[in-house]
Design an enzyme around this catalytic site. Sequence first.
Site, PDB file in Angstrom:
ATOM      1  N   ASN A 281      25.214  53.978 103.417  1.00 57.99           N
ATOM      2  CA  ASN A 281      24.325  53.550 102.337  1.00 57.99           C
ATOM      3  C   ASN A 281      22.906  53.896 102.767  1.00 57.99           C
ATOM      4  OD1 ASN A 281      22.789  52.260 100.435  1.00 57.99           O
ATOM      5  ND2 ASN A 281      23.417  50.173 100.989  1.00 57.99           N
TER       6      ASN A 281
ATOM      7  N   LYS B  36      20.258  53.689 101.134  1.00 62.01           N
ATOM      8  CA  LYS B  36      19.241  52.842 100.482  1.00 62.01           C
ATOM      9  C   LYS B  36      18.124  53.739  99.919  1.00 62.01           C
ATOM     10  CE  LYS B  36      20.793  49.050 103.328  1.00 62.01           C
ATOM     11  NZ  LYS B  36      20.534  47.770 103.966  1.00 62.01           N
TER      12      LYS B  36
ATOM     13  N   HIS C 179      25.348  44.848  96.008  1.00 61.06           N
ATOM     14  CA  HIS C 179      24.736  44.775  97.345  1.00 61.06           C
ATOM     15  C   HIS C 179      23.778  43.585  97.378  1.00 61.06           C
ATOM     16  CE1 HIS C 179      22.358  45.779 100.876  1.00 61.06           C
ATOM     17  NE2 HIS C 179      23.360  46.555 101.236  1.00 61.06           N
TER      18      HIS C 179
ATOM     19  N   GLU D  93      20.918  43.264  98.513  1.00 64.51           N
ATOM     20  CA  GLU D  93      19.531  43.583  98.124  1.00 64.51           C
ATOM     21  C   GLU D  93      19.395  43.607  96.606  1.00 64.51           C
ATOM     22  OE1 GLU D  93      19.269  47.112 100.562  1.00 64.51           O
ATOM     23  OE2 GLU D  93      19.324  45.825 102.330  1.00 64.51           O
TER      24      GLU D  93
ATOM     25  N   GLU E 262      29.260  41.880 103.972  1.00 68.69           N
ATOM     26  CA  GLU E 262      27.968  42.102 104.609  1.00 68.69           C
ATOM     27  C   GLU E 262      27.232  40.770 104.720  1.00 68.69           C
ATOM     28  OE1 GLU E 262      26.751  46.525 104.092  1.00 68.69           O
ATOM     29  OE2 GLU E 262      25.805  45.359 102.539  1.00 68.69           O
TER      30      GLU E 262
ATOM     31  N   GLY F  78      20.125  44.951 108.674  1.00 66.21           N
ATOM     32  CA  GLY F  78      18.841  45.494 109.104  1.00 66.21           C
ATOM     33  C   GLY F  78      18.139  44.639 110.146  1.00 66.21           C
TER      34      GLY F  78
ATOM     35  N   SER G 242      24.173  45.883 110.564  1.00 69.56           N
ATOM     36  CA  SER G 242      23.842  46.360 111.914  1.00 69.56           C
ATOM     37  C   SER G 242      25.054  46.910 112.668  1.00 69.56           C
ATOM     38  CB  SER G 242      23.157  45.250 112.717  1.00 69.56           C
ATOM     39  OG  SER G 242      21.949  44.862 112.083  1.00 69.56           O
TER      40      SER G 242
HETATM   41  P1  13P Z   1      22.212  48.020 108.293  1.00 70.72           P
HETATM   42  O1  13P Z   1      23.361  48.834 108.849  1.00 70.72           O
HETATM   43  O2  13P Z   1      20.896  48.731 108.353  1.00 70.72           O
HETATM   44  O3  13P Z   1      22.186  46.636 108.845  1.00 70.72           O
HETATM   45  O4  13P Z   1      22.506  47.865 106.704  1.00 70.72           O
HETATM   46  C1  13P Z   1      23.744  47.405 106.290  1.00 70.72           C
HETATM   47  C2  13P Z   1      23.820  47.530 104.811  1.00 70.72           C
HETATM   48  O5  13P Z   1      23.157  46.808 104.080  1.00 70.72           O
HETATM   49  C3  13P Z   1      24.705  48.563 104.264  1.00 70.72           C
HETATM   50  O6  13P Z   1      24.879  48.409 102.895  1.00 70.72           O
END
Ligand code: 13P
Length: 258
Positions: free
Chosen positions: A11, A13, A97, A99, A169, A175, A215
Amino acid sequence: MSKRIPLIAGNWKMNKTATEATELVQALSATIGKESNVHVVLCPPFTALERVSGLLEGTHLVLGAQNAHDKVSGAFTGEVSVVMLRDLHVTYVILGHSERRAIFGETDAFVNRKVLSALEASLRPILCVGETLAEREAGKAFEVVKTQLEAGLAGVNQAKSDQVVIAYEPVWAIGTGKTATPAMAQEVHAFIRATLNTLFGIEAASRMRILYGGSMKPDNADALLAEKDIDGGLIGGAALEAKSFTELVRSAARSVSR
Ligand code: 13P
């Protein structure tokens, strides 16, 4: 029980212009373009989808998108529909997601409409679920995940269930560099599998892939992927570099033979 082929999805983003995407995809096609015992999905931003779609032709890498609207067309300024994604040879779409939920206010009901719309268009949803730190500390992780699953999958019938991928997640791990330990993640994945058993029956649920996200990096992937109900990863930061993403894909390929 059926054997599940692991899936690693990147992903990206809101990262990578179409020009930068080209470089990354060329590097990835050279390292993992022919890897066959693991499914690899790249989810660039909308603006790079067409470019990446062309670059993936002739490789085993598959295209995904990061979001879609539930309506097929109409007056929804700034939105993109599942039919538009299909037309660019997109196969998977990340939905719900954290976010999108936290920053853009997406509700379970909206996410559910998107899931149904994606399935209708023969796109495979990657439905994201996961608790915040406050919810975990309040002992509500399982309850939150169950609600997101049941609401997000409402109206999905058993025949289409194997088109759906779930991504667990935990919001506190995204992150942040904090990963759930393999045992913590497995505990929730097993709970997700049990919830899917109730929704779709044991046979169908045993075919569904449950990814871990938050992560996931080359140095913790082997241990996470060794867990029985962790069938791959949804990768953020480590998907932006060819080296780390390639290592994650190889880690998933190794997990099959163990
Ligand atoms: P990270 O791997 O940067 O923690 O992000 C995970 C994520 O949100 C994947 O959709």
